[in-house]
Write a protein that holds these residues in place. Structure first.
Motif, PDB file in Angstrom:
ATOM      1  N   ASN A  11       0.463  -1.312   0.014  1.00  0.00           N
ATOM      2  CA  ASN A  11       0.756  -0.236   0.225  1.00  0.00           C
ATOM      3  C   ASN A  11       0.741   1.105  -0.023  1.00  0.00           C
ATOM      4  O   ASN A  11       0.858   2.412   1.292  1.00  0.00           O
ATOM      5  N   ASP A  12       2.057   1.305  -1.011  1.00  0.00           N
ATOM      6  CA  ASP A  12       2.978   2.834  -0.978  1.00  0.00           C
ATOM      7  C   ASP A  12       1.835   3.243  -1.663  1.00  0.00           C
ATOM      8  O   ASP A  12       0.739   3.245  -2.118  1.00  0.00           O
ATOM      9  N   LEU A  13       2.648   5.248  -2.237  1.00  0.00           N
ATOM     10  CA  LEU A  13       2.072   5.974  -3.012  1.00  0.00           C
ATOM     11  C   LEU A  13       2.965   5.428  -4.300  1.00  0.00           C
ATOM     12  O   LEU A  13       1.441   6.119  -5.191  1.00  0.00           O
ATOM     13  N   ILE A  14       3.467   4.253  -4.730  1.00  0.00           N
ATOM     14  CA  ILE A  14       3.608   4.180  -6.239  1.00  0.00           C
ATOM     15  C   ILE A  14       3.433   2.881  -6.014  1.00  0.00           C
ATOM     16  O   ILE A  14       3.297   1.645  -5.285  1.00  0.00           O
ATOM     17  N   ASP A  15       3.118   1.919  -7.667  1.00  0.00           N
ATOM     18  CA  ASP A  15       3.407   0.268  -7.154  1.00  0.00           C
ATOM     19  C   ASP A  15       4.912   0.666  -8.021  1.00  0.00           C
ATOM     20  O   ASP A  15       5.895   1.334  -9.393  1.00  0.00           O
ATOM     21  N   HIS A  16       5.825  -0.430  -7.379  1.00  0.00           N
ATOM     22  CA  HIS A  16       6.987  -0.293  -7.459  1.00  0.00           C
ATOM     23  C   HIS A  16       7.537  -1.509  -8.234  1.00  0.00           C
ATOM     24  O   HIS A  16       7.083  -2.042  -9.173  1.00  0.00           O
ATOM     25  N   ASP A  17       8.638  -0.969  -9.145  1.00  0.00           N
ATOM     26  CA  ASP A  17       8.527  -2.097 -10.575  1.00  0.00           C
ATOM     27  C   ASP A  17      10.061  -3.018  -9.911  1.00  0.00           C
ATOM     28  O   ASP A  17      10.577  -2.817  -9.786  1.00  0.00           O
ATOM     29  N   THR A  18       8.556  -4.042 -10.426  1.00  0.00           N
ATOM     30  CA  THR A  18       9.508  -5.562  -9.791  1.00  0.00           C
ATOM     31  C   THR A  18       9.319  -6.498 -11.284  1.00  0.00           C
ATOM     32  O   THR A  18       9.277  -7.928 -11.190  1.00  0.00           O
ATOM     33  N   ASP A  19       9.251  -5.916 -12.244  1.00  0.00           N
ATOM     34  CA  ASP A  19       8.850  -7.177 -13.923  1.00  0.00           C
ATOM     35  C   ASP A  19      10.805  -6.984 -14.039  1.00  0.00           C
ATOM     36  O   ASP A  19      10.650  -7.927 -15.040  1.00  0.00           O
TER      37      ASP A  19
END
Length: 59
Positions: A11-19
């Motif tokens: 539930n952070d302010l952004i979607d983290h790049d995990t791809d």
């Protein structure tokens, strides 16, 4: 052979790049080597953008 995994805050302010296999997220994740059996896996530990880890108490 090496494996890669990502550890991200919920539930952070952004979607983290995990791809990707590289630490290319805007939060600047820290690469931490983790030994699993005879393999070395890389854990990319993502920081929260709301700074919640600075408010946590460390025992």
């Amino acid at each position: 052979m090496a494996a890669t995994m990502h550890v991200t805050p919920l539930n952070d302010l952004i979607d983290h790049d995990t791809d990707s296999e590289e630490p290319s997220c805007v939060c600047g994740p820290q690469a931490v080597p983790v030994g699993i059996g005879g393999l070395i896996a890389w854990a990319y530990v993502h920081a929260s953008l709301d700074g919640r880890e600075f408010a946590e108490e460390v025992p």
